[in-house]
Write a protein that holds these residues in place. Structure first.
Motif, PDB file in Angstrom:
ATOM      1  N   GLN A 225       0.854  -1.191   0.000  1.00 53.53           N
ATOM      2  CA  GLN A 225       0.000   0.000   0.000  1.00 53.53           C
ATOM      3  C   GLN A 225       0.882   1.230   0.000  1.00 53.53           C
ATOM      4  OE1 GLN A 225      -2.598   0.642   3.526  1.00 53.53           O
ATOM      5  NE2 GLN A 225      -4.298   0.170   2.157  1.00 53.53           N
ATOM      6  N   THR A 226       0.563   2.187  -0.862  1.00 55.73           N
ATOM      7  CA  THR A 226       1.317   3.441  -0.876  1.00 55.73           C
ATOM      8  C   THR A 226       0.847   4.318   0.272  1.00 55.73           C
ATOM      9  OG1 THR A 226      -0.247   4.638  -2.281  1.00 55.73           O
ATOM     10  CG2 THR A 226       1.459   3.331  -3.403  1.00 55.73           C
ATOM     11  N   ILE A 227       1.627   5.368   0.530  1.00 56.55           N
ATOM     12  CA  ILE A 227       1.253   6.285   1.607  1.00 56.55           C
ATOM     13  C   ILE A 227      -0.096   6.935   1.301  1.00 56.55           C
ATOM     14  CG2 ILE A 227       1.901   8.338   2.926  1.00 56.55           C
ATOM     15  CD1 ILE A 227       4.817   7.721   2.320  1.00 56.55           C
ATOM     16  N   ARG A 228      -0.297   7.310   0.020  1.00 57.06           N
ATOM     17  CA  ARG A 228      -1.568   7.946  -0.344  1.00 57.06           C
ATOM     18  C   ARG A 228      -2.732   6.962  -0.213  1.00 57.06           C
ATOM     19  NH1 ARG A 228      -3.603  12.620   0.315  1.00 57.06           N
ATOM     20  NH2 ARG A 228      -5.343  11.435   1.120  1.00 57.06           N
ATOM     21  N   GLU A 229      -2.512   5.727  -0.640  1.00 53.37           N
ATOM     22  CA  GLU A 229      -3.574   4.718  -0.525  1.00 53.37           C
ATOM     23  C   GLU A 229      -3.932   4.472   0.941  1.00 53.37           C
ATOM     24  OE1 GLU A 229      -2.604   2.039  -4.538  1.00 53.37           O
ATOM     25  OE2 GLU A 229      -1.693   1.547  -2.579  1.00 53.37           O
ATOM     26  N   HIS A 230      -2.904   4.374   1.761  1.00 52.16           N
ATOM     27  CA  HIS A 230      -3.143   4.168   3.191  1.00 52.16           C
ATOM     28  C   HIS A 230      -3.869   5.377   3.789  1.00 52.16           C
ATOM     29  CE1 HIS A 230      -2.565   3.110   7.359  1.00 52.16           C
ATOM     30  NE2 HIS A 230      -1.791   4.165   7.574  1.00 52.16           N
ATOM     31  N   THR A 231      -3.448   6.574   3.416  1.00 50.63           N
ATOM     32  CA  THR A 231      -4.095   7.786   3.921  1.00 50.63           C
ATOM     33  C   THR A 231      -5.556   7.846   3.489  1.00 50.63           C
ATOM     34  OG1 THR A 231      -1.978   8.966   3.893  1.00 50.63           O
ATOM     35  CG2 THR A 231      -3.974  10.310   3.976  1.00 50.63           C
ATOM     36  N   ASP A 232      -5.833   7.447   2.256  1.00 45.96           N
ATOM     37  CA  ASP A 232      -7.221   7.428   1.775  1.00 45.96           C
ATOM     38  C   ASP A 232      -8.083   6.476   2.597  1.00 45.96           C
ATOM     39  OD1 ASP A 232      -6.768   9.311  -0.185  1.00 45.96           O
ATOM     40  OD2 ASP A 232      -6.423   7.844  -1.781  1.00 45.96           O
ATOM     41  N   CYS A 233      -7.482   5.367   3.032  1.00 48.48           N
ATOM     42  CA  CYS A 233      -8.220   4.427   3.899  1.00 48.48           C
ATOM     43  C   CYS A 233      -8.569   5.098   5.226  1.00 48.48           C
ATOM     44  CB  CYS A 233      -7.391   3.171   4.148  1.00 48.48           C
ATOM     45  SG  CYS A 233      -7.204   2.101   2.700  1.00 48.48           S
ATOM     46  N   LEU A 234      -7.626   5.886   5.744  1.00 49.99           N
ATOM     47  CA  LEU A 234      -7.892   6.600   6.991  1.00 49.99           C
ATOM     48  C   LEU A 234      -8.986   7.644   6.810  1.00 49.99           C
ATOM     49  CD1 LEU A 234      -5.082   5.316   7.832  1.00 49.99           C
ATOM     50  CD2 LEU A 234      -4.761   7.370   9.221  1.00 49.99           C
ATOM     51  N   VAL A 235      -8.941   8.356   5.684  1.00 50.04           N
ATOM     52  CA  VAL A 235      -9.961   9.374   5.418  1.00 50.04           C
ATOM     53  C   VAL A 235     -11.349   8.718   5.371  1.00 50.04           C
ATOM     54  CG1 VAL A 235     -10.837  10.997   3.698  1.00 50.04           C
ATOM     55  CG2 VAL A 235      -8.399  10.960   4.241  1.00 50.04           C
ATOM     56  N   ALA A 236     -11.416   7.539   4.757  1.00 51.53           N
ATOM     57  CA  ALA A 236     -12.697   6.825   4.678  1.00 51.53           C
ATOM     58  C   ALA A 236     -13.207   6.460   6.068  1.00 51.53           C
ATOM     59  CB  ALA A 236     -12.544   5.570   3.819  1.00 51.53           C
ATOM     60  N   GLU A 237     -12.298   6.015   6.947  1.00 53.59           N
ATOM     61  CA  GLU A 237     -12.721   5.666   8.308  1.00 53.59           C
ATOM     62  C   GLU A 237     -13.107   6.915   9.106  1.00 53.59           C
ATOM     63  OE1 GLU A 237     -13.440   2.676   9.193  1.00 53.59           O
ATOM     64  OE2 GLU A 237     -12.725   2.065   7.221  1.00 53.59           O
ATOM     65  N   LEU A 238     -12.412   8.024   8.869  1.00 49.98           N
ATOM     66  CA  LEU A 238     -12.784   9.279   9.522  1.00 49.98           C
ATOM     67  C   LEU A 238     -14.215   9.671   9.131  1.00 49.98           C
ATOM     68  CD1 LEU A 238     -10.613  12.510   9.722  1.00 49.98           C
ATOM     69  CD2 LEU A 238     -13.030  12.623   9.227  1.00 49.98           C
ATOM     70  N   GLU A 239     -14.516   9.573   7.840  1.00 51.33           N
ATOM     71  CA  GLU A 239     -15.858   9.918   7.378  1.00 51.33           C
ATOM     72  C   GLU A 239     -16.909   8.970   7.936  1.00 51.33           C
ATOM     73  OE1 GLU A 239     -16.716  12.622   5.875  1.00 51.33           O
ATOM     74  OE2 GLU A 239     -14.625  13.282   5.814  1.00 51.33           O
ATOM     75  N   ARG A 240     -16.534   7.702   8.075  1.00 50.74           N
ATOM     76  CA  ARG A 240     -17.466   6.728   8.650  1.00 50.74           C
ATOM     77  C   ARG A 240     -17.776   7.103  10.113  1.00 50.74           C
ATOM     78  NH1 ARG A 240     -17.879   1.783   6.679  1.00 50.74           N
ATOM     79  NH2 ARG A 240     -15.680   1.744   6.026  1.00 50.74           N
ATOM     80  N   LEU A 241     -16.719   7.452  10.851  1.00 50.08           N
ATOM     81  CA  LEU A 241     -16.883   7.837  12.243  1.00 50.08           C
ATOM     82  C   LEU A 241     -17.775   9.076  12.362  1.00 50.08           C
ATOM     83  CD1 LEU A 241     -15.944   7.426  15.241  1.00 50.08           C
ATOM     84  CD2 LEU A 241     -14.091   9.027  14.724  1.00 50.08           C
ATOM     85  N   LYS A 242     -17.514  10.058  11.526  1.00 48.28           N
ATOM     86  CA  LYS A 242     -18.266  11.312  11.589  1.00 48.28           C
ATOM     87  C   LYS A 242     -19.730  11.098  11.215  1.00 48.28           C
ATOM     88  CE  LYS A 242     -18.075  16.164  10.154  1.00 48.28           C
ATOM     89  NZ  LYS A 242     -17.374  17.179   9.328  1.00 48.28           N
ATOM     90  N   SER A 243     -19.985  10.267  10.224  1.00 43.49           N
ATOM     91  CA  SER A 243     -21.366  10.048   9.779  1.00 43.49           C
ATOM     92  C   SER A 243     -22.168   9.204  10.754  1.00 43.49           C
ATOM     93  CB  SER A 243     -21.380   9.390   8.393  1.00 43.49           C
ATOM     94  OG  SER A 243     -20.804   8.091   8.456  1.00 43.49           O
ATOM     95  N   THR A 244     -21.494   8.310  11.496  1.00 44.42           N
ATOM     96  CA  THR A 244     -22.217   7.446  12.424  1.00 44.42           C
ATOM     97  C   THR A 244     -22.425   8.091  13.795  1.00 44.42           C
ATOM     98  OG1 THR A 244     -20.122   6.333  12.949  1.00 44.42           O
ATOM     99  CG2 THR A 244     -21.577   5.247  11.370  1.00 44.42           C
ATOM    100  N   TYR A 245     -21.359   8.681  14.343  1.00 45.49           N
ATOM    101  CA  TYR A 245     -21.448   9.193  15.702  1.00 45.49           C
ATOM    102  C   TYR A 245     -20.988  10.641  15.848  1.00 45.49           C
ATOM    103  CZ  TYR A 245     -22.037   4.293  17.032  1.00 45.49           C
ATOM    104  OH  TYR A 245     -22.500   3.008  17.158  1.00 45.49           O
ATOM    105  N   GLY A 246     -20.885  11.358  14.736  1.00 50.25           N
ATOM    106  CA  GLY A 246     -20.362  12.729  14.788  1.00 50.25           C
ATOM    107  C   GLY A 246     -21.061  13.606  15.813  1.00 50.25           C
ATOM    108  N   SER A 247     -22.380  13.475  15.909  1.00 52.81           N
ATOM    109  CA  SER A 247     -23.149  14.323  16.822  1.00 52.81           C
ATOM    110  C   SER A 247     -22.962  13.933  18.283  1.00 52.81           C
ATOM    111  CB  SER A 247     -24.637  14.244  16.475  1.00 52.81           C
ATOM    112  OG  SER A 247     -25.119  12.901  16.637  1.00 52.81           O
ATOM    113  N   ARG A 248     -22.364  12.756  18.547  1.00 48.97           N
ATOM    114  CA  ARG A 248     -22.214  12.273  19.923  1.00 48.97           C
ATOM    115  C   ARG A 248     -20.957  12.839  20.616  1.00 48.97           C
ATOM    116  NH1 ARG A 248     -26.687  10.552  18.694  1.00 48.97           N
ATOM    117  NH2 ARG A 248     -27.548   8.517  19.308  1.00 48.97           N
TER     118      ARG A 248
END
Length: 732
Positions: free
Chosen positions: A10-33
């Motif tokens: 995995q390249t650094i950018r590919e790995h970073t994109d995976c993190l961005v996806a998980e950040l968005e998942r976290l924000k969309s599921t529990y962002g208001s909490r």
């Protein structure tokens, strides 16, 4: 191309994109909490994710990965190594993003310490690497990452890493949240798991459906929990009032952590929540995390091949509802390196602590501090117990995290189940009486130490060799103890159509909260009141009317375990409180009031209990963080190091398995399977008590051969367990 990892590639950018996806998942599921996560904080988290691994582009790091991939190395003259997270800090364009001074510090520390290293940042070495070996690759790195990276590296930012945050800093909890979420996001992305799973699976709705299906009306306790899902609460309620259902109704639609003191109790609740005949919760939304949860999950046939994913999700705290022990998720008051991950996981969640009175004062102090930290980071908690020591409640109020209106007390006085008889004699003096009582009833004997339990068992067997007499304590092998726990439950609650047997079970405090059993009579040594009242819950639990004659006999002389298992002063004070109930009904209200009186600050004055509690609290309040590792904190939490031992009589049985384990270096699943088979023959003991009787077992960390005898007949389910001259009175 700049690599981040090789398995998978995995390249650094590919790995970073995976993190961005998980950040968005976290924000969309529990962002208001998240109480502390406003839009500026989400921006800082996004920046931390984007820049956290840019330092991996250094040729020294890249060449380690290229060697593994068989690729040509990049030019690299510097021989020393610097952690990539420190290099990343120098490449963040702080000025471009117009951050305040405190925001920039939050970002710098979240990136700079997203890996905790024993090696502190060396500004000169970092500067040499950035100037001499990173600068030539800067245009390629900017193109690869699609990020702004300044031509002038920020050595001022690197210098700011030298002063770490402390728990006395104003923005400490913002930092913990930011860094902890970077940890969670990075670890989830690296492991290939979703940071949050099944956010739509609401345990509260599932419990309501279960109760409606069964025709159960919610009682006052459950209604109180359901009406207060938006706040932290404490509930004091007697055994049998449905505290588990109340806790799950309180968690409702939120992410939840449910903790108990004992693994066997956690396993029982896991089974109940999962069972189609009971709560029937979604199996992949329910996690299990304790020291042997991996084995327990694998043994559950209904999980099929899902168990591995469930275990991984549990370890990464991704489960919607996680059942666990406190040493897995609540040890963050020790401030170990990397504690932020566990504490940040509490920020959008609810935490249940069941039976807080079961923990020793040092651990209870840690839990009080943990609840304060959960409160400050924005999470909520529920403490539920049958008896709550007054000083714990006072401390929570003093710290302004609980008010009187947050406390609910629920006591059902309609049925009184226990009439006690205090006896000024030793329990070992009444063997014949116990055997006579057990001829047509079920008698439970609870003593304070293993040694006393073995002695009692031997005596009863001598009185009547034909009587049904069984022994259960912690000094049986894992597989034999499992058989015994199944046996006591089937003995106590036979299947439909099977007759109810009479007889005696001799046990230790092991059964106080771990097994769902209900005996006719209880014979017990005196212990501290909280422990004693737990024992009462194993007797006449489902009785329909008040007993006319005593059904609980309490022995107050020649008591085992005083001074090292139970505080002798507390036992003496508790006994004085019990005296007025001699020969009388001991109702639930009396139990609650006695514990309140015993554990008040006035009653505890000059006791070791109060001294240990206050000293531990003071230590946690003024602790210098980042001084220990997570493993060291876990050892402190467990207080005394335990080891797994295998009685030497089993050595021939496991010899071939040990040899296969040594050779099986590649097949991880087979190694795990072999280790489980070996550990089935093991017993947990305190190292210092058996040090001179241990032999190492080749290739197996922390498993030893113990030079002792062992006695157990698997067919009759009878025997003494470990037979040795080792002093084992400290074990339960």
């Amino acid at each position: 191309m700049f690599y981040a990892k090789t398995k998978p590639v995995q390249t650094i950018r590919e790995h970073t994109d995976c993190l961005v996806a998980e950040l968005e998942r976290l924000k969309s599921t529990y962002g208001s909490r998240f109480v502390h996560m406003d839009e500026r904080m989400w921006k800082l988290l996004r920046l931390a994710v984007e820049y956290h691994d840019v330092g991996k582009a250094w040729p020294g790091f890249q060449n380690r990965l290229r060697k593994q991939l068989g690729e040509k190395k990049l030019p690299n003259t510097i021989t020393y190594s610097v952690p990539h997270n420190y290099l990343s800090v120098g490449m963040i364009p702080i000025k471009k993003y117009k951050l305040t001074k405190e925001e920039s510090r939050l970002l710098i520390h979240a990136v700079g310490y997203h890996h905790e290293r024993s090696e502190l940042p060396d500004k000169e070495k970092i500067e040499e690497i950035l100037e001499n070996e990173m600068r030539p690759y800067l245009p390629q790195l900017i193109d690869h990452m699609k990020l702004d990276i300044p031509e002038t590296f920020s050595y001022k930012s690197i210098a700011r890493l030298s002063k770490r945050y402390s728990q006395f800093d104003d923005d400490f909890y913002k930092y913990v949240l930011l860094k902890g979420l970077v940890h969670r996001i990075d670890h989830a992305a690296s492991a290939g798991v979703d940071i949050e799973l099944h956010a739509d699976k609401h345990i509260g709705a599932q419990v309501t459906a279960y109760m409606e299906h069964k025709g159960y009306a919610k009682n006052e306790l459950q209604q109180f929990a359901e009406a207060n899902t938006d706040k932290s609460i404490i509930v004091i309620a007697q055994t049998g009032m449905g505290k588990t259902e109340a806790a799950l109704l309180w968690i409702n639609e939120d992410k939840g952590f449910f903790t108990l003191p004992l693994r066997v109790s956690i396993n029982a609740i896991y089974d109940r929540i999962l069972s189609p005949q009971e709560i029937n919760y979604h199996p992949e939304a329910l996690g299990l995390l304790h020291s042997t949860s991996n084995d327990y999950l694998q043994e559950k046939e209904e999980l099929d091949e899902k168990w591995e994913d469930i275990y991984r999700h549990s370890r990464h705290l991704s489960s919607k509802l996680l059942l666990t022990t406190i040493d897995q998720i609540l040890k963050f008051p020790f401030g170990y390196r990397g504690f932020e991950k566990e504490l940040a996981a509490m920020a959008n969640a609810k935490v249940v602590i069941d039976e807080i009175q079961a923990y020793e004062p040092k651990i209870a102090a840690m839990l009080i501090k943990a609840l304060e930290m959960i409160h400050k980071i924005g999470g909520k908690f529920m403490v539920m117990t049958a008896t709550l020591p007054t000083i714990y409640l006072d401390e929570l109020k003093k710290r302004n995290i609980i008010t009187e209106s947050d406390v609910g007390k629920f006591i059902n006085q309609d049925i009184t189940r226990h009439r006690i008889c205090l006896r000024q004699e030793g329990i070992t003096e009444v063997g014949e009486e116990i055997i006579e009582q057990a001829k047509d009833t079920q008698v439970l004997v609870i003593v304070n130490t293993v040694r006393r339990a073995v002695k009692m068992y031997e005596q009863l067997r001598k009185v009547d060799p034909e009587a049904n007499v069984y022994l259960l304590h912690s000094q049986f092998t894992q597989e034999d103890r499992k058989l015994l726990e199944e046996e006591i439950k089937s003995f106590n609650k036979p299947k439909p159509g099977e007759p109810r047997r009479s007889g005696v079970w001799v046990t230790t405090q092991l059964v106080e909260a771990s097994l769902d059993i209900d005996f006719d009579y209880l014979y017990t040594e005196i212990s501290t009141l909280d422990s004693f009242f737990q024992r009462l819950g194993r007797c006449y639990r489902n009785g329909k009317r008040s007993p006319v004659q005593p059904n609980v006999y309490v022995f107050t002389e020649d008591v085992a375990g005083l001074g090292y298992i139970y505080d002798a002063d507390l036992v003496k004070k508790g006994l004085a409180l019990l005296q007025p109930y001699q020969g009388r009904i001991l109702d639930e209200q009396a139990k609650v009031e006695m514990v309140q009186r015993l554990y008040s600050r006035e009653s505890l004055a000059n006791t070791a209990f109060l001294r240990e509690f206050e000293e531990a609290l003071h230590e946690f309040d003024f602790l210098d963080f980042y001084e220990v590792t997570g493993q060291e904190a876990q050892k402190k939490l467990r207080d005394i190091q335990t080891v797994q031992v295998i009685p030497e009589c089993f050595f021939d049985e496991i010899f071939d398995l040990v040899k296969e384990y040594e050779k099986c270096q590649v097949d991880w699943k087979r190694r795990q399977e072999i280790r489980r088979k070996i550990e089935a023959k093991s017993i947990g003991v305190y190292r210092f008590q058996a040090e001179d009787k241990l032999s190492t077992l080749s290739g197996l960390d922390n498993i030893f051969i113990l030079h002792c005898g062992y006695e157990f007949d698997r067919e009759s389910r009878q025997g003494r367990g470990i037979v040795s001259d080792i002093e084992i009175t400290m074990f339960s």
